[in-house]
Motif scaffolding. Structure first.
Motif, mmCIF file in Angstrom:
data_model
loop_
_atom_site.group_PDB
_atom_site.id
_atom_site.type_symbol
_atom_site.label_atom_id
_atom_site.label_comp_id
_atom_site.label_asym_id
_atom_site.label_seq_id
_atom_site.Cartn_x
_atom_site.Cartn_y
_atom_site.Cartn_z
ATOM 1 N N LEU A 1 11.342 -2.877 -17.206
ATOM 2 C CA LEU A 1 10.871 -4.256 -17.370
ATOM 3 C C LEU A 1 12.035 -5.235 -17.438
ATOM 4 C CD1 LEU A 1 8.056 -3.611 -19.998
ATOM 5 C CD2 LEU A 1 7.726 -4.294 -17.620
ATOM 6 N N LEU A 2 13.082 -4.848 -18.155
ATOM 7 C CA LEU A 2 14.249 -5.726 -18.277
ATOM 8 C C LEU A 2 14.955 -5.877 -16.935
ATOM 9 C CD1 LEU A 2 15.672 -4.507 -21.702
ATOM 10 C CD2 LEU A 2 14.583 -6.711 -21.217
ATOM 11 N N THR A 3 15.021 -4.788 -16.166
ATOM 12 C CA THR A 3 15.649 -4.853 -14.844
ATOM 13 C C THR A 3 14.926 -5.850 -13.946
ATOM 14 O OG1 THR A 3 16.446 -2.575 -14.975
ATOM 15 C CG2 THR A 3 16.230 -3.537 -12.777
ATOM 16 N N VAL A 4 13.600 -5.781 -13.951
ATOM 17 C CA VAL A 4 12.818 -6.676 -13.099
ATOM 18 C C VAL A 4 12.905 -8.117 -13.601
ATOM 19 C CG1 VAL A 4 10.503 -7.195 -12.246
ATOM 20 C CG2 VAL A 4 11.267 -4.830 -12.407
ATOM 21 N N THR B 1 0.826 -1.204 0.000
ATOM 22 C CA THR B 1 0.000 0.000 0.000
ATOM 23 C C THR B 1 0.862 1.256 0.000
ATOM 24 O OG1 THR B 1 -1.728 -1.198 1.203
ATOM 25 C CG2 THR B 1 -1.865 1.209 1.195
ATOM 26 N N MET B 2 1.944 1.238 0.776
ATOM 27 C CA MET B 2 2.851 2.391 0.768
ATOM 28 C C MET B 2 3.567 2.510 -0.577
ATOM 29 S SD MET B 2 4.385 2.588 4.641
ATOM 30 C CE MET B 2 4.807 0.862 4.814
ATOM 31 N N HIS B 3 3.811 1.382 -1.219
ATOM 32 C CA HIS B 3 4.370 1.397 -2.575
ATOM 33 C C HIS B 3 3.410 2.132 -3.511
ATOM 34 C CE1 HIS B 3 4.128 -0.837 -6.527
ATOM 35 N NE2 HIS B 3 5.365 -0.393 -6.594
ATOM 36 N N LEU B 4 2.120 1.807 -3.417
ATOM 37 C CA LEU B 4 1.117 2.498 -4.224
ATOM 38 C C LEU B 4 1.085 3.988 -3.899
ATOM 39 C CD1 LEU B 4 -2.483 1.418 -5.054
ATOM 40 C CD2 LEU B 4 -2.140 3.556 -3.836
ATOM 41 N N MET B 5 1.121 4.330 -2.615
ATOM 42 C CA MET B 5 1.052 5.734 -2.212
ATOM 43 C C MET B 5 2.254 6.522 -2.737
ATOM 44 S SD MET B 5 -0.255 4.954 1.661
ATOM 45 C CE MET B 5 -0.618 6.583 2.254
ATOM 46 N N ILE C 1 -0.756 -1.046 -18.165
ATOM 47 C CA ILE C 1 -0.924 -1.414 -16.762
ATOM 48 C C ILE C 1 0.138 -2.425 -16.351
ATOM 49 C CG2 ILE C 1 -2.415 -2.642 -15.129
ATOM 50 C CD1 ILE C 1 -4.776 -1.284 -16.338
ATOM 51 N N LYS C 2 0.196 -3.528 -17.073
ATOM 52 C CA LYS C 2 1.191 -4.545 -16.761
ATOM 53 C C LYS C 2 1.529 -5.284 -18.041
ATOM 54 C CE LYS C 2 2.325 -7.937 -13.175
ATOM 55 N NZ LYS C 2 1.835 -8.689 -12.013
ATOM 56 N N MET C 3 2.739 -5.110 -18.505
ATOM 57 C CA MET C 3 3.144 -5.610 -19.810
ATOM 58 C C MET C 3 3.021 -7.130 -19.906
ATOM 59 S SD MET C 3 4.035 -4.500 -22.775
ATOM 60 C CE MET C 3 4.656 -2.832 -22.525
ATOM 61 N N ASP D 1 10.990 9.407 -14.193
ATOM 62 C CA ASP D 1 11.403 10.045 -12.940
ATOM 63 C C ASP D 1 11.636 9.055 -11.805
ATOM 64 O OD1 ASP D 1 11.282 12.760 -13.889
ATOM 65 O OD2 ASP D 1 9.102 12.556 -13.889
ATOM 66 N N PHE D 2 11.066 7.887 -11.918
ATOM 67 C CA PHE D 2 11.306 6.851 -10.916
ATOM 68 C C PHE D 2 11.085 5.499 -11.560
ATOM 69 C CE2 PHE D 2 6.904 8.234 -10.493
ATOM 70 C CZ PHE D 2 6.190 7.050 -10.484
ATOM 71 N N MET D 3 11.622 4.469 -10.920
ATOM 72 C CA MET D 3 11.609 3.129 -11.511
ATOM 73 C C MET D 3 10.406 2.313 -11.037
ATOM 74 S SD MET D 3 14.367 0.087 -10.945
ATOM 75 C CE MET D 3 14.030 -1.565 -11.542
ATOM 76 N N THR D 4 9.704 1.723 -11.978
ATOM 77 C CA THR D 4 8.642 0.769 -11.669
ATOM 78 C C THR D 4 8.327 -0.040 -12.924
ATOM 79 O OG1 THR D 4 6.335 0.463 -10.964
ATOM 80 C CG2 THR D 4 6.854 2.492 -12.145
ATOM 81 N N PRO D 5 8.093 -1.332 -12.796
ATOM 82 C CA PRO D 5 7.700 -2.128 -13.961
ATOM 83 C C PRO D 5 6.208 -2.050 -14.250
ATOM 84 C CG PRO D 5 7.902 -3.546 -12.068
ATOM 85 C CD PRO D 5 8.308 -2.175 -11.608
ATOM 86 N N ILE D 6 5.442 -1.421 -13.351
ATOM 87 C CA ILE D 6 4.005 -1.290 -13.520
ATOM 88 C C ILE D 6 3.719 -0.053 -14.364
ATOM 89 C CG2 ILE D 6 1.780 -1.187 -12.361
ATOM 90 C CD1 ILE D 6 3.440 -3.694 -11.769
ATOM 91 N N GLY D 7 2.824 -0.188 -15.338
ATOM 92 C CA GLY D 7 2.517 0.916 -16.230
ATOM 93 C C GLY D 7 1.799 2.064 -15.539
#
Length: 542
Positions: free
Chosen positions: A238-241, A39-43, A183-185, A58-64
């Motif tokens: 995506l490649l990092t994850v 939840t804090m990740h989402l926030m 959303i999610k590749m 600006d920041f890293m995330t594999p989620i779209g």
């Protein structure tokens, strides 16, 4: 009666939105029962987007970005993050409503259309990710939205319309495919080819062309607004994850998803269904379903909880394809057409615990006693409308190693590698409960020591959510969830070492990177504060 059917379906779907959405909104906030870290990740992501930052750039995330954008828009408008989450789901359901009416009207019988719409609405507005555990959780909300988009696209591709030229079909298909990709590749990669094959086999040529134009138009808009670097950054994340040992697969191994006791029934059911479809002369349906199976397994493997929600889709497909089946009696004396209906019942029965958990999660949420909950962000202002069980917020429990610490318990030699930073070994300890309180106390202590001062901080742990609780700033190019490497370290002015992290294995990985940089003379860490909970370093790049 036929001309009234779309209106009846629209009314039914609208009632579902009013019922599930209204019950969810009833409490005036979001009250979860688990997954505070998620939840804090989402926030973190929502607040950064509300501040004008762009995922991947600006920041890293594999989620779209689409997984969080509706919530961020509502937060930007002044809504608390808890209510923003709930309202974003209600809005998504309202957006899907006309598409569901169209799909049901053009492809499905009234009862199957109603069931299909019910499944989609439940996926969109539930307050748990699935499984059969009854606690409310907003964790992985994006998986439900991606499943909903995939279900719509697959049903449209496999079941050709009874009438129409395909223009509207193509627009909806193109949008649903874009939703999956944004959303999610994983969903796009898993289902794009079977969807295309289904469209070709069902001769929906115009829909293919219009879907391609729609998808390219969406890509063009994003590229014009964000630049080509957006797609390169998204691919890089995506490649990092994919290459990460931390979170590349958050559950059971892939062979277990196909054949472990909890999943074998579903695997057998889908393959038996394919056999009956082929025997009943529904060749296209059987072939496409067979092509979908690897994607079903892979998406389930990639999703935490490994919940095979694709069985809901298989149920709908079997019910819809039953009308195409012929009365063929197999050599074992089984009527293949009747067997297809039987298998639809089997697949639904296998996923029923998860579906009903999804369906009545809003009602569980409405029934909770708010006196038993506490804000995740105690100084969050309007955002205190996102709360978790007081037990999980304020009671702090940890798992510590006793062998080797007590004289009568000799050290167990096969333990995981110790976490050692610059020669100092961190005690074997991991937080299991009370993560929000731990982060709040650490952030307050850093503020009180006048060490935050709007600076950014790299945390040697799987979560780096401390800036939510105090005067710290999020790291440029940082990662709300650690997937590997040292994202954000270059921008960080402080390095935090929790003495009892959430994941000591992640801490070991991070320490290897920090030790390597220090030993190579590229980094200097100067200790500026030490408490029973953490060690804080100022970072100097050499």
């Amino acid at each position: 009666m036929t001309h009234k059917r779309p209106a009846v379906l629209a009314a039914f779907f609208a009632i579902l939105i009013l019922l599930l959405g209204g019950v969810s909104i009833w409490k005036g906030g979001l009250y979860i029962g688990k997954h505070e870290g998620d939840t804090m990740h989402l926030m973190q992501i929502v607040f950064r987007m509300a501040d004008g930052q762009t995922p991947h750039l600006d920041f890293m995330t594999p989620i779209g970005a689409l997984a969080f954008w509706p919530i961020a828009v509502l937060v930007t408008a002044g809504m608390g993050v808890g209510m923003a989450v709930i309202w974003s789901q209600v809005i998504a359901a309202a957006v899907f409503l006309p598409m569901l009416v169209w799909v049901s009207k053009t492809r499905l019988t009234p009862w199957v259309g109603a069931l299909f719409g019910l499944i989609i609405m439940v996926l969109l507005m539930s307050l748990v990710h699935g499984e059969a555990q009854r606690s409310v959780s907003i964790s992985m909300h994006y998986n439900r939205l991606a499943w909903a988009a995939a279900f719509v696209a697959i049903v449209m591709a496999l079941l050709p319309p009874k009438s129409g030229r395909g223009t509207v079909d193509g627009i909806i298909l193109g949008l649903m495919i874009c939703v999956m990709a944004m959303i999610k590749m994983t969903y796009f990669v898993s289902f794009a080819v079977p969807i295309l094959v289904a469209l070709v086999l069902t001769k929906q040529t115009r829909a293919i062309v219009v879907a391609a134009i729609t998808g390219l138009a969406v890509v063009a808009v994003i590229t014009i607004s964000q630049g080509i670097g957006y797609w390169l950054a998204y691919a890089g994340d995506l490649l990092t994850v994919a290459g990460s040992d931390v979170r590349s697969a958050p559950g059971e191994p892939l062979p277990a998803i196909m054949g472990a006791p909890a999943y074998l029934g579903g695997s057998l059911a889908v393959f038996i269904s394919i056999i009956f479809l082929r025997q009943a002369k529904v060749e296209t349906g059987g072939l496409v379903l067979l092509l979908l199976v690897p994607g079903f397994f892979y998406v389930t493997y990639q999703n935490f909880g490994n919940d095979p929600q694709w069985l809901l889709l298989v149920t709908v497909l079997l019910l819809a394809l039953h009308d195409q089946a012929q009365d063929v009696v197999t050599r074992f004396g089984v009527n293949a057409k009747s067997a297809i209906l039987t298998m639809a019942g089997v697949t639904f029965a296998l996923t029923a615990p998860s579906f009903f958990n999804l369906a009545y999660s809003p009602f569980r949420h409405a029934a909770i006693d708010v006196a038993d909950y506490a804000p995740i962000l105690p100084r969050g202002g309007v955002h205190t409308d996102l709360q978790s069980a007081d037990l999980r917020v304020n009671r702090v429990d940890a798992r510590i190693a006793l062998d080797g610490q007590i004289d009568s318990l000799p050290f167990y030699e096969d333990r995981d590698e110790a976490a050692i930073l610059m020669g100092e070994e961190i005690p074997r300890c991991t937080i299991e409960l009370g993560l929000p309180r731990v982060m709040d106390v650490i952030a307050r202590d850093i503020d009180a020591a006048d060490l935050s001062q709007g600076r950014s901080m790299f945390a040697a742990d799987i979560f780096a959510s401390h800036w939510l609780f105090g005067d710290l700033e999020p790291m440029e190019k940082g990662a709300p969830w650690y997937y590997g490497g040292a994202p954000g370290l270059k921008d960080a002015e402080l390095v935090l070492v929790p003495l009892c992290p959430v994941s000591q294995s992640v801490q070991v990985e991070i320490f290897e990177i920090l030790n390597g940089l220090v030993n190579a003379g590229k980094l200097q860490l100067t200790e500026v504060r030490r408490t029973d909970m953490y060690v804080l370093f100022e970072k100097t790049d050499l």
